[in-house]
Structure formats: structure tokens, C-alpha cells
Design a protein around this motif. Sequence first.
Motif, PDB file in Angstrom:
ATOM      1  N   ASN A  74     -15.301 -17.743  19.240  1.00 54.14           N
ATOM      2  CA  ASN A  74     -16.745 -17.516  19.302  1.00 54.14           C
ATOM      3  C   ASN A  74     -17.446 -18.377  20.345  1.00 54.14           C
ATOM      4  OD1 ASN A  74     -16.894 -15.499  17.360  1.00 54.14           O
ATOM      5  ND2 ASN A  74     -17.286 -16.918  15.670  1.00 54.14           N
ATOM      6  N   SER A  75     -16.708 -19.280  20.973  1.00 51.09           N
ATOM      7  CA  SER A  75     -17.319 -20.152  21.977  1.00 51.09           C
ATOM      8  C   SER A  75     -17.603 -19.415  23.279  1.00 51.09           C
ATOM      9  CB  SER A  75     -16.407 -21.354  22.251  1.00 51.09           C
ATOM     10  OG  SER A  75     -15.138 -20.919  22.714  1.00 51.09           O
ATOM     11  N   ILE A  76     -17.112 -18.187  23.405  1.00 53.98           N
ATOM     12  CA  ILE A  76     -17.438 -17.365  24.571  1.00 53.98           C
ATOM     13  C   ILE A  76     -18.039 -16.046  24.092  1.00 53.98           C
ATOM     14  CG2 ILE A  76     -15.585 -18.357  25.969  1.00 53.98           C
ATOM     15  CD1 ILE A  76     -14.108 -15.669  25.521  1.00 53.98           C
ATOM     16  N   ASN A  77     -18.729 -15.397  24.992  1.00 49.94           N
ATOM     17  CA  ASN A  77     -19.321 -14.090  24.689  1.00 49.94           C
ATOM     18  C   ASN A  77     -18.443 -13.009  25.304  1.00 49.94           C
ATOM     19  OD1 ASN A  77     -20.980 -11.959  24.039  1.00 49.94           O
ATOM     20  ND2 ASN A  77     -22.448 -12.367  25.678  1.00 49.94           N
ATOM     21  N   LEU A  78     -17.662 -12.328  24.477  1.00 43.07           N
ATOM     22  CA  LEU A  78     -16.747 -11.287  24.960  1.00 43.07           C
ATOM     23  C   LEU A  78     -17.045  -9.970  24.263  1.00 43.07           C
ATOM     24  CD1 LEU A  78     -12.975 -11.583  25.700  1.00 43.07           C
ATOM     25  CD2 LEU A  78     -13.774  -9.725  24.237  1.00 43.07           C
ATOM     26  N   GLN A  79     -17.124  -8.909  25.050  1.00 46.29           N
ATOM     27  CA  GLN A  79     -17.376  -7.575  24.529  1.00 46.29           C
ATOM     28  C   GLN A  79     -16.299  -6.619  25.034  1.00 46.29           C
ATOM     29  OE1 GLN A  79     -19.924  -6.777  22.426  1.00 46.29           O
ATOM     30  NE2 GLN A  79     -20.639  -8.907  22.454  1.00 46.29           N
ATOM     31  N   LEU A  94     -18.710 -17.383  30.003  1.00 49.83           N
ATOM     32  CA  LEU A  94     -18.141 -18.590  29.421  1.00 49.83           C
ATOM     33  C   LEU A  94     -19.138 -19.370  28.595  1.00 49.83           C
ATOM     34  CD1 LEU A  94     -16.043 -19.808  32.481  1.00 49.83           C
ATOM     35  CD2 LEU A  94     -15.519 -18.072  30.774  1.00 49.83           C
ATOM     36  N   ASP A  95     -20.417 -19.312  28.981  1.00 53.09           N
ATOM     37  CA  ASP A  95     -21.454 -20.061  28.283  1.00 53.09           C
ATOM     38  C   ASP A  95     -22.753 -19.271  28.340  1.00 53.09           C
ATOM     39  OD1 ASP A  95     -20.037 -22.711  27.767  1.00 53.09           O
ATOM     40  OD2 ASP A  95     -19.810 -22.524  29.944  1.00 53.09           O
ATOM     41  N   VAL A  96     -23.720 -19.706  27.520  1.00 56.24           N
ATOM     42  CA  VAL A  96     -25.032 -19.068  27.520  1.00 56.24           C
ATOM     43  C   VAL A  96     -25.662 -19.233  28.896  1.00 56.24           C
ATOM     44  CG1 VAL A  96     -27.332 -19.069  26.504  1.00 56.24           C
ATOM     45  CG2 VAL A  96     -25.327 -19.487  25.059  1.00 56.24           C
ATOM     46  N   GLY A  97     -26.097 -18.124  29.471  1.00 57.10           N
ATOM     47  CA  GLY A  97     -26.707 -18.164  30.788  1.00 57.10           C
ATOM     48  C   GLY A  97     -25.729 -18.149  31.938  1.00 57.10           C
ATOM     49  N   ALA A  98     -24.432 -18.211  31.639  1.00 56.63           N
ATOM     50  CA  ALA A  98     -23.412 -18.196  32.701  1.00 56.63           C
ATOM     51  C   ALA A  98     -23.232 -16.771  33.211  1.00 56.63           C
ATOM     52  CB  ALA A  98     -22.093 -18.735  32.172  1.00 56.63           C
ATOM     53  N   PRO A  99     -22.718 -16.601  34.429  1.00 56.52           N
ATOM     54  CA  PRO A  99     -22.502 -15.252  34.977  1.00 56.52           C
ATOM     55  C   PRO A  99     -21.563 -14.429  34.099  1.00 56.52           C
ATOM     56  CG  PRO A  99     -22.250 -16.923  36.688  1.00 56.52           C
ATOM     57  CD  PRO A  99     -22.346 -17.655  35.389  1.00 56.52           C
ATOM     58  N   VAL A 100     -21.833 -13.134  34.035  1.00 50.65           N
ATOM     59  CA  VAL A 100     -20.982 -12.210  33.283  1.00 50.65           C
ATOM     60  C   VAL A 100     -20.002 -11.566  34.241  1.00 50.65           C
ATOM     61  CG1 VAL A 100     -20.941 -10.153  31.807  1.00 50.65           C
ATOM     62  CG2 VAL A 100     -22.835 -11.780  31.621  1.00 50.65           C
ATOM     63  N   TRP A 101     -18.744 -11.523  33.854  1.00 47.75           N
ATOM     64  CA  TRP A 101     -17.731 -10.893  34.682  1.00 47.75           C
ATOM     65  C   TRP A 101     -16.801 -10.064  33.819  1.00 47.75           C
ATOM     66  CZ3 TRP A 101     -12.911 -13.341  33.735  1.00 47.75           C
ATOM     67  CH2 TRP A 101     -12.983 -14.628  33.186  1.00 47.75           C
ATOM     68  N   ARG A 102     -15.865  -9.421  34.465  1.00 42.36           N
ATOM     69  CA  ARG A 102     -15.021  -8.439  33.794  1.00 42.36           C
ATOM     70  C   ARG A 102     -13.585  -8.945  33.715  1.00 42.36           C
ATOM     71  NH1 ARG A 102     -13.824  -2.509  36.414  1.00 42.36           N
ATOM     72  NH2 ARG A 102     -12.926  -1.463  34.592  1.00 42.36           N
ATOM     73  N   PHE A 103     -13.012  -8.838  32.519  1.00 42.81           N
ATOM     74  CA  PHE A 103     -11.614  -9.217  32.313  1.00 42.81           C
ATOM     75  C   PHE A 103     -10.872  -8.038  31.693  1.00 42.81           C
ATOM     76  CE2 PHE A 103      -8.460 -10.985  29.208  1.00 42.81           C
ATOM     77  CZ  PHE A 103      -7.477 -11.256  30.148  1.00 42.81           C
ATOM     78  N   THR A 104      -9.801  -7.627  32.344  1.00 40.31           N
ATOM     79  CA  THR A 104      -8.987  -6.521  31.848  1.00 40.31           C
ATOM     80  C   THR A 104      -7.568  -7.002  31.609  1.00 40.31           C
ATOM     81  OG1 THR A 104     -10.305  -4.930  33.130  1.00 40.31           O
ATOM     82  CG2 THR A 104      -8.173  -4.170  32.288  1.00 40.31           C
ATOM     83  N   GLY A 105      -7.089  -6.829  30.384  1.00 41.97           N
ATOM     84  CA  GLY A 105      -5.684  -7.037  30.084  1.00 41.97           C
ATOM     85  C   GLY A 105      -4.954  -5.730  30.331  1.00 41.97           C
TER      86      GLY A 105
END
Length: 283
Positions: A74-79, A94-105
Motif C-alpha cells: 500500500n506504500s505505492i499507488n498501483l492500478q 511511488l509517492d503522493v504527488g510523484a509522476p505516474v508511469w506505466r509498468f507492464t509485467g
Amino acid sequence: MILLSWNCQGLGNPTAVRVLADLIRTKRPRVVFLIETFVDRNRMEQVRVKTGYDNVFTVDAVGHRRGLAMLWSNSINLQVTAYCDNFIDTTLSLDVGAPVWRFTGYYGYPDKARRRESWQMLRNLAAQSTMPWVVMGDYNDLMHQTEKRGRAPHPPWCINGFCDAVADCGLQDLPFTGYQYTWVRSRGAVNMVEEKLDRILVSEDWNTMFDGAEACSLTCTYSDHMPLLLTPVATVNTMRQKRFLFDNMWLREDRCREVVAQSWERTVGRDVLVRIECCSRDV
């Protein structure tokens, strides 16, 4: 912040789960992508509890084959935004207000007859978003002939097709430290084969965002695949004063010579470097 990707070759027995738990306890990744879990969501929920994560998303195995899972804290925001038998696509910060990026497994088809499907799947994923992107997993493909040891060379059409797909997606290979041949067959035998099937691909803007990113492979004897660790790190760039550079185009300006002459006359008797600096400000 650490991400871990691993083709774990099954989590159906307690030994496999203990190996995974030890790996997580040692490296403390906040996101874990698992390939070929060979289990369903009920079993993955037990694995989540055992490993101490807050969340799990599961793509169920088909019989004793396939299966994907994503674990995160829960320490990161992942959707989770999309998924199938071959990938779990997410956005995260990674944190509140940090840039949002895309991670694909990602898990490419292991059958050579379906290689082109894998490449097209990667292209389709690339078309879904323009966000900074990182793709980790087992591609079941090679980018160079040197990424294989043992037996026959890798088919050139496979290498060329995969490299073309990666280029079409605007991705680049992120180097990692540690042993480079992440998959092995017949370990220790005369007919042993090693290949670099697992890798990390990143978009240029993700690479710029995390220009201090570090990655490595890990030794793990349970599976025939090695886990990969990725640590996204943004280096802190200190502001540096720009050097003055003369542009030849200025000679076309009518007042250029006049401005330089006036500045040079105004600073007579001062150090030459000081005079040049004053002249650069006047220009």
C-alpha cells in the motif's frame, strides 16, 4: 522503491513459497511480478499473506500451465489497467504527488510458432498509452546471437522480428548487472543451454525520468529462470552555469560589432575572462 520480476516455475508447493518469501525478505521489493505460477487466485491469496503484501492481482493458471500474479504494498499507488494470460498492465506512482508511469509485467509465448503473436501483442500494448513505460518479464526472445550459449544458434528471423518489435514500440534494452544468461536448460550437462530470455525494456521518457535506474539479476536455484530487480532512481541534477559560446550568425547583425566594441572599451584594464563575461551579457 524496487520492482522484482521472476518466472518462478510454480508456486504449488511450500518450498517454492519459502524461496519466494526469502527472496522478498532479503530484497524488499514493493512490487513483484510472477510468471508461470501454476496456481489460481485462492492459492495466490495464501502466497500474499505468507509474503506480507497488501494486494495481489492474479491471472489464473490453465491446468498446470501458465499463471501470472502481481503483488504490491500500500506504500505505492498501483492500478491494474489491463491483463490477459501474457501480461498484467498497470500504472503506478511511488509517492503522493510523484509522476505516474506505466509498468507492464510481460510473458511472451514460448512456442516459436507464436513468436509473431508475441511481437504484435507488444506493439498493441505500446499503442495503448504514451506514458513513460517499463516492461519487465520473460520475453522468450533474444536480441543478439551472443545472448545464447549451447546447441544450435538462435533463428535469425526470431532475433530480427523481436528487435523490430522493440524498435516499433519505442523501447530500449535497459542493461542489468549480474549474470546475463537468465535461463538455463540441463544445468551442468554437456548439452546445457543458456539464454537471456528475461530482460527490462524502457521507453526513452522513462529512462530520462529515472536516469539513475539500477537493475540486476539474482541467483536462485529453485527455478530455471533468474529473478530481475529494478530500482528506479532519479538523479538530482545540480544547476550549472552555461558557458558563453559565440554564434557566427551574430556577425550578420548590423549592431553586433558595435556592441562588442563598446563592451570591450568599457572594460579596459580588467581581466580578460571578466571582459568576455561582461561582453556575453551585453550581447
